[in-house]
Design a protein around this motif. Structure first.
Motif, PDB file in Angstrom:
ATOM      1  N   GLY A  55     -18.293  67.652  58.313  1.00 25.78           N
ATOM      2  CA  GLY A  55     -18.187  66.853  57.099  1.00 25.78           C
ATOM      3  C   GLY A  55     -17.003  67.214  56.223  1.00 25.78           C
ATOM      4  N   HIS A  56     -15.936  67.728  56.832  1.00 22.10           N
ATOM      5  CA  HIS A  56     -14.690  68.091  56.134  1.00 22.10           C
ATOM      6  C   HIS A  56     -14.900  69.206  55.112  1.00 22.10           C
ATOM      7  CE1 HIS A  56     -12.419  64.957  58.117  1.00 22.10           C
ATOM      8  NE2 HIS A  56     -13.501  64.206  57.969  1.00 22.10           N
ATOM      9  N   HIS A  57     -15.490  70.313  55.595  1.00 21.29           N
ATOM     10  CA  HIS A  57     -15.698  71.506  54.771  1.00 21.29           C
ATOM     11  C   HIS A  57     -14.929  72.675  55.388  1.00 21.29           C
ATOM     12  CE1 HIS A  57     -18.816  69.856  52.155  1.00 21.29           C
ATOM     13  NE2 HIS A  57     -19.219  69.184  53.227  1.00 21.29           N
ATOM     14  N   PRO A  58     -13.627  72.801  55.073  1.00 19.49           N
ATOM     15  CA  PRO A  58     -12.822  73.870  55.678  1.00 19.49           C
ATOM     16  C   PRO A  58     -13.318  75.267  55.350  1.00 19.49           C
ATOM     17  CG  PRO A  58     -11.608  72.786  53.913  1.00 19.49           C
ATOM     18  CD  PRO A  58     -12.861  71.991  54.132  1.00 19.49           C
ATOM     19  N   GLU A  59     -14.047  75.414  54.249  1.00 19.51           N
ATOM     20  CA  GLU A  59     -14.546  76.739  53.863  1.00 19.51           C
ATOM     21  C   GLU A  59     -15.625  77.255  54.805  1.00 19.51           C
ATOM     22  OE1 GLU A  59     -17.145  73.711  51.756  1.00 19.51           O
ATOM     23  OE2 GLU A  59     -15.017  73.888  52.206  1.00 19.51           O
ATOM     24  N   THR A  60     -16.158  76.403  55.673  1.00 20.15           N
ATOM     25  CA  THR A  60     -17.192  76.836  56.623  1.00 20.15           C
ATOM     26  C   THR A  60     -16.633  77.075  58.022  1.00 20.15           C
ATOM     27  OG1 THR A  60     -17.848  74.598  57.257  1.00 20.15           O
ATOM     28  CG2 THR A  60     -18.958  75.568  55.338  1.00 20.15           C
ATOM     29  N   ILE A  61     -15.308  77.067  58.149  1.00 20.51           N
ATOM     30  CA  ILE A  61     -14.674  77.306  59.448  1.00 20.51           C
ATOM     31  C   ILE A  61     -14.120  78.727  59.470  1.00 20.51           C
ATOM     32  CG2 ILE A  61     -12.835  76.614  61.036  1.00 20.51           C
ATOM     33  CD1 ILE A  61     -13.100  73.776  59.849  1.00 20.51           C
ATOM     34  N   VAL A  62     -14.469  79.480  60.503  1.00 23.98           N
ATOM     35  CA  VAL A  62     -14.011  80.852  60.659  1.00 23.98           C
ATOM     36  C   VAL A  62     -13.241  80.949  61.972  1.00 23.98           C
ATOM     37  CG1 VAL A  62     -14.721  83.260  60.957  1.00 23.98           C
ATOM     38  CG2 VAL A  62     -15.971  81.778  59.380  1.00 23.98           C
ATOM     39  N   GLU A  63     -11.985  81.402  61.875  1.00 22.76           N
ATOM     40  CA  GLU A  63     -11.182  81.610  63.072  1.00 22.76           C
ATOM     41  C   GLU A  63     -11.330  83.061  63.513  1.00 22.76           C
ATOM     42  OE1 GLU A  63      -7.150  80.275  62.799  1.00 22.76           O
ATOM     43  OE2 GLU A  63      -6.658  81.040  64.777  1.00 22.76           O
ATOM     44  N   LEU A  64     -11.725  83.232  64.759  1.00 26.51           N
ATOM     45  CA  LEU A  64     -11.968  84.569  65.298  1.00 26.51           C
ATOM     46  C   LEU A  64     -10.710  85.122  65.952  1.00 26.51           C
ATOM     47  CD1 LEU A  64     -15.409  83.869  66.992  1.00 26.51           C
ATOM     48  CD2 LEU A  64     -14.981  84.866  64.742  1.00 26.51           C
ATOM     49  N   SER A  65     -10.483  86.413  65.792  1.00 24.93           N
ATOM     50  CA  SER A  65      -9.358  87.056  66.473  1.00 24.93           C
ATOM     51  C   SER A  65      -9.779  87.560  67.855  1.00 24.93           C
ATOM     52  CB  SER A  65      -8.809  88.208  65.633  1.00 24.93           C
ATOM     53  OG  SER A  65      -9.812  89.163  65.383  1.00 24.93           O
ATOM     54  N   ARG A  66     -11.082  87.661  68.073  1.00 30.23           N
ATOM     55  CA  ARG A  66     -11.577  88.076  69.395  1.00 30.23           C
ATOM     56  C   ARG A  66     -11.790  86.845  70.270  1.00 30.23           C
ATOM     57  NH1 ARG A  66     -16.882  86.722  70.063  1.00 30.23           N
ATOM     58  NH2 ARG A  66     -18.180  86.504  68.219  1.00 30.23           N
ATOM     59  N   THR A  67     -11.991  87.062  71.541  1.00 30.11           N
ATOM     60  CA  THR A  67     -12.244  85.985  72.493  1.00 30.11           C
ATOM     61  C   THR A  67     -13.613  85.373  72.224  1.00 30.11           C
ATOM     62  OG1 THR A  67     -10.922  87.111  74.163  1.00 30.11           O
ATOM     63  CG2 THR A  67     -12.439  85.444  74.955  1.00 30.11           C
ATOM     64  N   ILE A  68     -13.690  84.053  72.318  1.00 30.56           N
ATOM     65  CA  ILE A  68     -14.957  83.347  72.166  1.00 30.56           C
ATOM     66  C   ILE A  68     -15.084  82.358  73.318  1.00 30.56           C
ATOM     67  CG2 ILE A  68     -13.880  81.692  70.579  1.00 30.56           C
ATOM     68  CD1 ILE A  68     -16.617  81.226  69.328  1.00 30.56           C
ATOM     69  N   GLU A  69     -16.211  82.371  73.967  1.00 29.15           N
ATOM     70  CA  GLU A  69     -16.471  81.439  75.065  1.00 29.15           C
ATOM     71  C   GLU A  69     -17.384  80.331  74.564  1.00 29.15           C
ATOM     72  OE1 GLU A  69     -14.862  81.641  77.900  1.00 29.15           O
ATOM     73  OE2 GLU A  69     -14.022  83.629  77.513  1.00 29.15           O
ATOM     74  N   LEU A  70     -17.174  79.129  75.044  1.00 26.23           N
ATOM     75  CA  LEU A  70     -18.029  78.014  74.671  1.00 26.23           C
ATOM     76  C   LEU A  70     -19.442  78.309  75.167  1.00 26.23           C
ATOM     77  CD1 LEU A  70     -18.274  75.211  73.403  1.00 26.23           C
ATOM     78  CD2 LEU A  70     -17.771  74.253  75.647  1.00 26.23           C
ATOM     79  N   ASP A  71     -20.380  78.321  74.255  1.00 25.34           N
ATOM     80  CA  ASP A  71     -21.770  78.643  74.560  1.00 25.34           C
ATOM     81  C   ASP A  71     -22.565  77.351  74.663  1.00 25.34           C
ATOM     82  OD1 ASP A  71     -24.305  79.723  74.770  1.00 25.34           O
ATOM     83  OD2 ASP A  71     -24.423  80.234  72.642  1.00 25.34           O
ATOM     84  N   THR A  72     -22.982  77.000  75.853  1.00 24.31           N
ATOM     85  CA  THR A  72     -23.742  75.770  76.052  1.00 24.31           C
ATOM     86  C   THR A  72     -25.245  76.024  76.068  1.00 24.31           C
ATOM     87  OG1 THR A  72     -23.567  75.987  78.447  1.00 24.31           O
ATOM     88  CG2 THR A  72     -21.884  74.664  77.341  1.00 24.31           C
ATOM     89  N   GLU A  73     -25.646  77.280  75.833  1.00 28.91           N
ATOM     90  CA  GLU A  73     -27.069  77.619  75.869  1.00 28.91           C
ATOM     91  C   GLU A  73     -27.580  78.206  74.556  1.00 28.91           C
ATOM     92  OE1 GLU A  73     -27.958  79.932  79.325  1.00 28.91           O
ATOM     93  OE2 GLU A  73     -26.799  78.626  80.622  1.00 28.91           O
ATOM     94  N   GLY A  74     -26.791  78.105  73.466  1.00 29.05           N
ATOM     95  CA  GLY A  74     -27.237  78.566  72.155  1.00 29.05           C
ATOM     96  C   GLY A  74     -27.390  80.057  72.014  1.00 29.05           C
ATOM     97  N   ARG A  75     -26.504  80.845  72.632  1.00 25.85           N
ATOM     98  CA  ARG A  75     -26.624  82.307  72.588  1.00 25.85           C
ATOM     99  C   ARG A  75     -25.565  82.969  71.720  1.00 25.85           C
ATOM    100  NH1 ARG A  75     -26.360  82.739  78.932  1.00 25.85           N
ATOM    101  NH2 ARG A  75     -24.379  81.934  78.226  1.00 25.85           N
TER     102      ARG A  75
END
Length: 89
Positions: A55-75
């Protein structure tokens, strides 16, 4: 007429959206509980998606410096366990 998908949830503005690169160098954007997410070829596209979905809320976006994998199982890790996070400017 251009067809546009609605945001995944009206409650998504209060949840964090994590963005970062996966182990293959692709950009990942994913809501912290796994409600929505995707793989992207650029940071700009990941940000565009995250902003649309939350909903266009940039304050709720966090960019990670570590690796992140797309989680398709909610983990995804709880927010308190995220190391190396930095706010998106």
């Amino acid at each position: 007429m251009k067809l546009v998908e609605p945001p995944s949830s009206n409650k998504s503005a209060t949840a964090l959206v994590l963005i970062g690169r996966n182990s293959r160098g692709q950009w990942v954007a994913q809501e912290q509980t796994g409600l929505y997410g995707g793989l992207f070829v650029s940071r700009a596209e990941a940000m565009k998606y995250a902003l649309f979905e939350n909903g266009h809320h940039p304050e709720t976006i966090v960019e990670l410096s570590r690796t992140i994998e797309l989680d398709t199982e909610g983990r995804l890790a709880p927010v308190g366990l995220l190391y190396g996070k930095r706010p998106v400017a």
